[in-house]
Design a protein around this motif. Structure first.
Motif, PDB file in Angstrom:
ATOM      1  N   ARG A   1      -3.466  -3.557   2.026  1.00  0.00           N
ATOM      2  CA  ARG A   1      -2.777  -2.641   1.100  1.00  0.00           C
ATOM      3  C   ARG A   1      -1.366  -2.500   1.628  1.00  0.00           C
ATOM      4  O   ARG A   1      -1.170  -2.167   2.807  1.00  0.00           O
ATOM      5  N   ALA A   2      -0.368  -2.811   0.789  1.00  0.00           N
ATOM      6  CA  ALA A   2       1.018  -2.814   1.241  1.00  0.00           C
ATOM      7  C   ALA A   2       1.916  -2.149   0.206  1.00  0.00           C
ATOM      8  O   ALA A   2       1.613  -2.135  -0.991  1.00  0.00           O
ATOM      9  N   LEU A   3       3.027  -1.607   0.682  1.00  0.00           N
ATOM     10  CA  LEU A   3       4.046  -1.022  -0.180  1.00  0.00           C
ATOM     11  C   LEU A   3       5.240  -1.960  -0.174  1.00  0.00           C
ATOM     12  O   LEU A   3       5.721  -2.357   0.895  1.00  0.00           O
ATOM     13  N   LEU A   4       5.709  -2.335  -1.362  1.00  0.00           N
ATOM     14  CA  LEU A   4       6.851  -3.228  -1.497  1.00  0.00           C
ATOM     15  C   LEU A   4       7.998  -2.459  -2.133  1.00  0.00           C
ATOM     16  O   LEU A   4       7.875  -1.959  -3.259  1.00  0.00           O
ATOM     17  N   THR A   5       9.097  -2.331  -1.406  1.00  0.00           N
ATOM     18  CA  THR A   5      10.268  -1.609  -1.881  1.00  0.00           C
ATOM     19  C   THR A   5      11.312  -2.622  -2.301  1.00  0.00           C
ATOM     20  O   THR A   5      11.944  -3.266  -1.462  1.00  0.00           O
ATOM     21  N   TYR A   6      11.481  -2.777  -3.617  1.00  0.00           N
ATOM     22  CA  TYR A   6      12.463  -3.713  -4.166  1.00  0.00           C
ATOM     23  C   TYR A   6      13.847  -3.075  -4.191  1.00  0.00           C
ATOM     24  O   TYR A   6      14.855  -3.766  -4.095  1.00  0.00           O
ATOM     25  N   SER A   7      13.891  -1.768  -4.349  1.00  0.00           N
ATOM     26  CA  SER A   7      15.110  -0.961  -4.283  1.00  0.00           C
ATOM     27  C   SER A   7      14.641   0.479  -4.119  1.00  0.00           C
ATOM     28  O   SER A   7      13.447   0.752  -4.271  1.00  0.00           O
TER      29      SER A   7
ATOM     30  N   VAL B   1       9.481   0.872  -6.271  1.00  0.00           N
ATOM     31  CA  VAL B   1       8.496   0.771  -5.197  1.00  0.00           C
ATOM     32  C   VAL B   1       7.125   0.527  -5.820  1.00  0.00           C
ATOM     33  O   VAL B   1       6.717   1.246  -6.736  1.00  0.00           O
ATOM     34  N   TYR B   2       6.438  -0.487  -5.301  1.00  0.00           N
ATOM     35  CA  TYR B   2       5.119  -0.860  -5.821  1.00  0.00           C
ATOM     36  C   TYR B   2       4.107  -0.912  -4.683  1.00  0.00           C
ATOM     37  O   TYR B   2       4.442  -1.276  -3.562  1.00  0.00           O
ATOM     38  N   GLU B   3       2.893  -0.554  -5.003  1.00  0.00           N
ATOM     39  CA  GLU B   3       1.777  -0.688  -4.079  1.00  0.00           C
ATOM     40  C   GLU B   3       0.958  -1.898  -4.510  1.00  0.00           C
ATOM     41  O   GLU B   3       0.647  -2.053  -5.686  1.00  0.00           O
TER      42      GLU B   3
ATOM     43  N   ILE C   1       8.627  -5.015   2.962  1.00  0.00           N
ATOM     44  CA  ILE C   1       7.170  -4.839   2.958  1.00  0.00           C
ATOM     45  C   ILE C   1       6.780  -3.851   4.054  1.00  0.00           C
ATOM     46  O   ILE C   1       7.285  -3.925   5.171  1.00  0.00           O
ATOM     47  N   ARG C   2       5.889  -2.935   3.715  1.00  0.00           N
ATOM     48  CA  ARG C   2       5.301  -2.048   4.719  1.00  0.00           C
ATOM     49  C   ARG C   2       3.791  -2.103   4.558  1.00  0.00           C
ATOM     50  O   ARG C   2       3.270  -1.788   3.485  1.00  0.00           O
ATOM     51  N   LYS C   3       3.114  -2.552   5.602  1.00  0.00           N
ATOM     52  CA  LYS C   3       1.654  -2.572   5.557  1.00  0.00           C
ATOM     53  C   LYS C   3       1.150  -1.143   5.653  1.00  0.00           C
ATOM     54  O   LYS C   3       1.558  -0.398   6.540  1.00  0.00           O
ATOM     55  N   ALA C   4       0.261  -0.765   4.737  1.00  0.00           N
ATOM     56  CA  ALA C   4      -0.254   0.601   4.714  1.00  0.00           C
ATOM     57  C   ALA C   4      -1.648   0.687   5.322  1.00  0.00           C
ATOM     58  O   ALA C   4      -1.950   1.637   6.036  1.00  0.00           O
ATOM     59  N   SER C   5      -2.506  -0.306   5.032  1.00  0.00           N
ATOM     60  CA  SER C   5      -3.857  -0.284   5.592  1.00  0.00           C
ATOM     61  C   SER C   5      -4.501  -1.646   5.408  1.00  0.00           C
ATOM     62  O   SER C   5      -3.988  -2.495   4.677  1.00  0.00           O
ATOM     63  N   MET C   6      -5.649  -1.801   6.055  1.00  0.00           N
ATOM     64  CA  MET C   6      -6.407  -3.046   5.947  1.00  0.00           C
ATOM     65  C   MET C   6      -7.876  -2.695   5.867  1.00  0.00           C
ATOM     66  O   MET C   6      -8.373  -1.871   6.634  1.00  0.00           O
ATOM     67  N   THR C   7      -8.577  -3.313   4.921  1.00  0.00           N
ATOM     68  CA  THR C   7     -10.021  -3.153   4.785  1.00  0.00           C
ATOM     69  C   THR C   7     -10.681  -4.378   5.384  1.00  0.00           C
ATOM     70  O   THR C   7     -10.262  -5.508   5.116  1.00  0.00           O
ATOM     71  N   TYR C   8     -11.696  -4.156   6.190  1.00  0.00           N
ATOM     72  CA  TYR C   8     -12.450  -5.255   6.790  1.00  0.00           C
ATOM     73  C   TYR C   8     -13.856  -5.234   6.208  1.00  0.00           C
ATOM     74  O   TYR C   8     -14.455  -4.176   6.038  1.00  0.00           O
TER      75      TYR C   8
END
Length: 145
Positions: free
Chosen positions: A35-41, A45-47, A130-137
């Protein structure tokens, strides 16, 4: 759900006469669970949540599409360590895009490619932080396709 309005065809290869270095790009499952947050400006901002080898979910957190989201088709290729080609095909609008993810620098760059409402081709460059928010395993034998 039907088919996306714009298709993509993938043909990995090398330029004839080019010097080959590094691994050959191959389809990857590495992003599944991220799960990542992408900041284009500051105003865009999109998740993204990478659900499987075939689908990802997105939602707009800031910008004109705030509150909008969908689950679309995706294909991801591993280009090198922490570097991926991420592609997606949207269902609601005529867009099929390709982005290069560089997790070493936490940046993406690419193109939104689509067809406008009046039938013209749209080719819009874009990039994001890109900012990583979490990871599901997942447990063995319970991983997504």
């Amino acid at each position: 759900m039907g088919e996306p309005q714009v298709a993509q065809i993938f043909r990995p290869g090398i330029v004839e006469g080019g010097v080959v270095s590094g691994p050959k790009p191959v389809e990857s499952r590495d992003l599944i669970g991220l799960r990542a947050l992408l900041t284009y400006s500051p105003n865009h901002v999109y998740e993204h949540t990478y659900l499987s080898s075939q689908r990802y979910a997105w939602q707009c957190l800031a910008g004109v599409q705030r509150g909008h989201g969908d689950v679309d088709l995706t294909t991801t290729y591993k280009f090198d360590e922490d570097q991926y080609i991420f592609t997606f095909r949207e269902f609601k609008i005529a867009v099929a895009s390709t982005f290069f993810y560089n997790f070493k620098d936490m940046r993406s760059t690419g193109k939104f490619l689509g067809i406008t409402g009046d039938g013209h081709i749209q080719n819009s460059p874009a990039g994001a932080f890109i900012r990583k928010a979490s990871m599901t395993y997942y447990l063995p034998d319970q991983e997504p396709v």
